[in-house]
Design a protein around this motif. Structure first.
Motif, PDB file in Angstrom:
ATOM      1  N   THR A  97       0.831  -1.206   0.000  1.00 34.26           N
ATOM      2  CA  THR A  97       0.000   0.000   0.000  1.00 34.26           C
ATOM      3  C   THR A  97       0.867   1.258   0.000  1.00 34.26           C
ATOM      4  O   THR A  97       0.605   2.206  -0.748  1.00 34.26           O
ATOM      5  N   GLU A  98       1.908   1.261   0.821  1.00 33.10           N
ATOM      6  CA  GLU A  98       2.811   2.411   0.874  1.00 33.10           C
ATOM      7  C   GLU A  98       3.514   2.607  -0.468  1.00 33.10           C
ATOM      8  O   GLU A  98       3.633   3.741  -0.961  1.00 33.10           O
ATOM      9  N   ASN A  99       3.976   1.511  -1.055  1.00 34.00           N
ATOM     10  CA  ASN A  99       4.682   1.604  -2.335  1.00 34.00           C
ATOM     11  C   ASN A  99       3.775   2.141  -3.440  1.00 34.00           C
ATOM     12  O   ASN A  99       4.191   2.973  -4.263  1.00 34.00           O
ATOM     13  N   LEU A 100       2.535   1.658  -3.461  1.00 28.62           N
ATOM     14  CA  LEU A 100       1.599   2.107  -4.495  1.00 28.62           C
ATOM     15  C   LEU A 100       1.292   3.592  -4.364  1.00 28.62           C
ATOM     16  O   LEU A 100       1.213   4.315  -5.365  1.00 28.62           O
ATOM     17  N   SER A 101       1.095   4.064  -3.135  1.00 28.27           N
ATOM     18  CA  SER A 101       0.787   5.483  -2.939  1.00 28.27           C
ATOM     19  C   SER A 101       1.950   6.351  -3.410  1.00 28.27           C
ATOM     20  O   SER A 101       1.747   7.398  -4.037  1.00 28.27           O
ATOM     21  N   GLN A 102       3.177   5.913  -3.149  1.00 29.63           N
ATOM     22  CA  GLN A 102       4.348   6.671  -3.580  1.00 29.63           C
ATOM     23  C   GLN A 102       4.480   6.675  -5.101  1.00 29.63           C
ATOM     24  O   GLN A 102       4.788   7.718  -5.708  1.00 29.63           O
ATOM     25  N   ILE A 116      -3.718  -1.638  -8.193  1.00 31.97           N
ATOM     26  CA  ILE A 116      -4.653  -0.979  -7.278  1.00 31.97           C
ATOM     27  C   ILE A 116      -5.905  -1.825  -7.096  1.00 31.97           C
ATOM     28  O   ILE A 116      -6.393  -2.010  -5.976  1.00 31.97           O
ATOM     29  N   HIS A 117      -6.441  -2.351  -8.212  1.00 34.54           N
ATOM     30  CA  HIS A 117      -7.619  -3.220  -8.122  1.00 34.54           C
ATOM     31  C   HIS A 117      -7.323  -4.442  -7.257  1.00 34.54           C
ATOM     32  O   HIS A 117      -8.146  -4.832  -6.418  1.00 34.54           O
ATOM     33  N   ASP A 118      -6.155  -5.048  -7.446  1.00 32.03           N
ATOM     34  CA  ASP A 118      -5.775  -6.228  -6.650  1.00 32.03           C
ATOM     35  C   ASP A 118      -5.687  -5.877  -5.164  1.00 32.03           C
ATOM     36  O   ASP A 118      -6.116  -6.653  -4.299  1.00 32.03           O
ATOM     37  N   LEU A 119      -5.134  -4.699  -4.873  1.00 37.37           N
ATOM     38  CA  LEU A 119      -4.998  -4.271  -3.483  1.00 37.37           C
ATOM     39  C   LEU A 119      -6.366  -4.079  -2.839  1.00 37.37           C
ATOM     40  O   LEU A 119      -6.608  -4.561  -1.717  1.00 37.37           O
ATOM     41  N   VAL A 120      -7.264  -3.416  -3.540  1.00 38.42           N
ATOM     42  CA  VAL A 120      -8.600  -3.184  -2.995  1.00 38.42           C
ATOM     43  C   VAL A 120      -9.334  -4.507  -2.794  1.00 38.42           C
ATOM     44  O   VAL A 120     -10.013  -4.712  -1.781  1.00 38.42           O
ATOM     45  N   GLN A 121      -9.189  -5.427  -3.746  1.00 36.02           N
ATOM     46  CA  GLN A 121      -9.825  -6.746  -3.611  1.00 36.02           C
ATOM     47  C   GLN A 121      -9.279  -7.493  -2.398  1.00 36.02           C
ATOM     48  O   GLN A 121     -10.031  -8.138  -1.663  1.00 36.02           O
ATOM     49  N   ASN A 122      -7.976  -7.425  -2.187  1.00 35.76           N
ATOM     50  CA  ASN A 122      -7.372  -8.075  -1.022  1.00 35.76           C
ATOM     51  C   ASN A 122      -7.904  -7.479   0.283  1.00 35.76           C
ATOM     52  O   ASN A 122      -8.132  -8.197   1.259  1.00 35.76           O
ATOM     53  N   VAL A 178      -5.698   8.367   0.297  1.00 39.07           N
ATOM     54  CA  VAL A 178      -6.505   7.327   0.945  1.00 39.07           C
ATOM     55  C   VAL A 178      -5.653   6.091   1.222  1.00 39.07           C
ATOM     56  O   VAL A 178      -5.720   5.504   2.312  1.00 39.07           O
ATOM     57  N   LEU A 179      -4.817   5.716   0.243  1.00 39.63           N
ATOM     58  CA  LEU A 179      -3.967   4.530   0.426  1.00 39.63           C
ATOM     59  C   LEU A 179      -2.922   4.764   1.506  1.00 39.63           C
ATOM     60  O   LEU A 179      -2.718   3.917   2.389  1.00 39.63           O
ATOM     61  N   GLU A 180      -2.248   5.913   1.420  1.00 43.84           N
ATOM     62  CA  GLU A 180      -1.126   6.163   2.329  1.00 43.84           C
ATOM     63  C   GLU A 180      -1.571   6.359   3.771  1.00 43.84           C
ATOM     64  O   GLU A 180      -0.897   5.898   4.703  1.00 43.84           O
ATOM     65  N   TYR A 181      -2.699   7.035   3.949  1.00 47.12           N
ATOM     66  CA  TYR A 181      -3.131   7.358   5.304  1.00 47.12           C
ATOM     67  C   TYR A 181      -4.269   6.458   5.791  1.00 47.12           C
ATOM     68  O   TYR A 181      -4.108   5.674   6.725  1.00 47.12           O
ATOM     69  N   ASP A 182      -5.420   6.565   5.137  1.00 45.77           N
ATOM     70  CA  ASP A 182      -6.609   5.861   5.634  1.00 45.77           C
ATOM     71  C   ASP A 182      -6.474   4.342   5.549  1.00 45.77           C
ATOM     72  O   ASP A 182      -6.675   3.636   6.535  1.00 45.77           O
ATOM     73  N   LEU A 183      -6.144   3.850   4.350  1.00 44.68           N
ATOM     74  CA  LEU A 183      -6.089   2.393   4.179  1.00 44.68           C
ATOM     75  C   LEU A 183      -4.952   1.785   4.981  1.00 44.68           C
ATOM     76  O   LEU A 183      -5.109   0.721   5.593  1.00 44.68           O
ATOM     77  N   ASN A 184      -3.825   2.454   5.009  1.00 45.70           N
ATOM     78  CA  ASN A 184      -2.713   1.922   5.793  1.00 45.70           C
ATOM     79  C   ASN A 184      -3.047   1.894   7.275  1.00 45.70           C
ATOM     80  O   ASN A 184      -2.660   0.965   7.996  1.00 45.70           O
ATOM     81  N   ASN A 185      -3.772   2.924   7.747  1.00 40.33           N
ATOM     82  CA  ASN A 185      -4.188   2.921   9.147  1.00 40.33           C
ATOM     83  C   ASN A 185      -5.138   1.765   9.445  1.00 40.33           C
ATOM     84  O   ASN A 185      -5.061   1.140  10.510  1.00 40.33           O
ATOM     85  N   VAL A 186      -6.055   1.499   8.492  1.00 44.61           N
ATOM     86  CA  VAL A 186      -6.994   0.391   8.665  1.00 44.61           C
ATOM     87  C   VAL A 186      -6.250  -0.945   8.716  1.00 44.61           C
ATOM     88  O   VAL A 186      -6.528  -1.798   9.566  1.00 44.61           O
TER      89      VAL A 186
END
Length: 227
Positions: A97-102, A116-122, A178-186
């Motif tokens: 997630t961190e790598n994708l956001s960067q 991104i689709h694979d990450l969201v599905q996971n 969203v990926l770097e902050y929200d999703l990573n926090n989740v």
């Protein structure tokens, strides 16, 4: 894993009439909770049915059933396997997630849509999977659980929806945030929650332990089969 078998005739006699299999499934699962067992699979008239097909087979009436078999597993063993699998996978998912956001901040969405689709599905699979743990644990344990399940589930679903909306709108700046902050926090939240649950399962948590009470009828006539 254990396997049990009961005939349609025995079931019809037990229920003193004709009921749908959904009633039988529900009673079996309630009965098994008293021994911390869960049903992994049903076999109706020799046909193995998937979890997705249970609702469809639930409408089948007992007069159409010749045999019903079901495979069971200890719920704590099953919980332990699920927990261990996600505890091993989550650090990699967090790093991805961190790598994708960067990368999105540097190049936008170009070449990253599949990742991104694979990450969201996971992440959606993670939510579904950990929510299934809630069903395995039972109400008495949930009261004392170290996890605030409703809050965790709500935050998780909200974040995934935000990521999907940003993706649909091709707003890579918002999506990267969203990926770097929200999703990573989740993801970090679930990693810590699952660590606490694993400790609880292993008896290292100081709160109340899991207890069960018998909720359903003991189905007569069922036979334990050899593995």
């Amino acid at each position: 894993m254990e396997r049990f078998k009961v005939s349609g005739a025995e079931l019809r006699n037990f229920y003193n009439g004709n009921v749908d299999l959904s009633r039988v499934f529900n009673d079996i699962e309630n009965d098994l909770r008293s021994t911390n067992q869960v049903v992994c699979r049903y076999v109706v008239n020799g046909l193995e049915i998937s979890e997705a097909d249970e609702a469809k087979f639930g409408t089948v009436s007992l007069d159409q059933v010749e045999t019903l078999e079901y495979l069971t597993e200890n719920s704590r063993d099953l919980m332990g396997a699920v927990l261990r699998g996600w505890l091993e996978a989550l650090p990699e998912l967090i790093q991805r997630t961190e790598n994708l956001s960067q990368r999105m901040r540097a190049q936008g969405l170009s070449g990253l849509l599949k990742s991104i689709h694979d990450l969201v599905q996971n992440c959606e699979f993670l939510i579904d999977s950990v929510m299934s743990l809630k069903e395995l644990m039972g109400d008495q344990y949930l009261v004392a659980s170290p996890v605030d399940w409703m809050k965790a589930e709500g935050e998780s679903k909200k974040t995934v929806l935000e990521a999907l909306r940003a993706l649909e709108n091709k707003d890579f700046v918002l999506l990267a945030d969203v990926l770097e902050y929200d999703l990573n926090n989740v993801l970090q939240m679930w990693f810590e929650h699952l660590q606490a649950l694993e400790k609880s399962l292993n008896g290292e948590y100081t709160g109340p332990t899991i207890e069960s009470s018998k909720n359903g009828p003991d189905l007569v006539g069922r036979k334990r089969l050899a593995n």
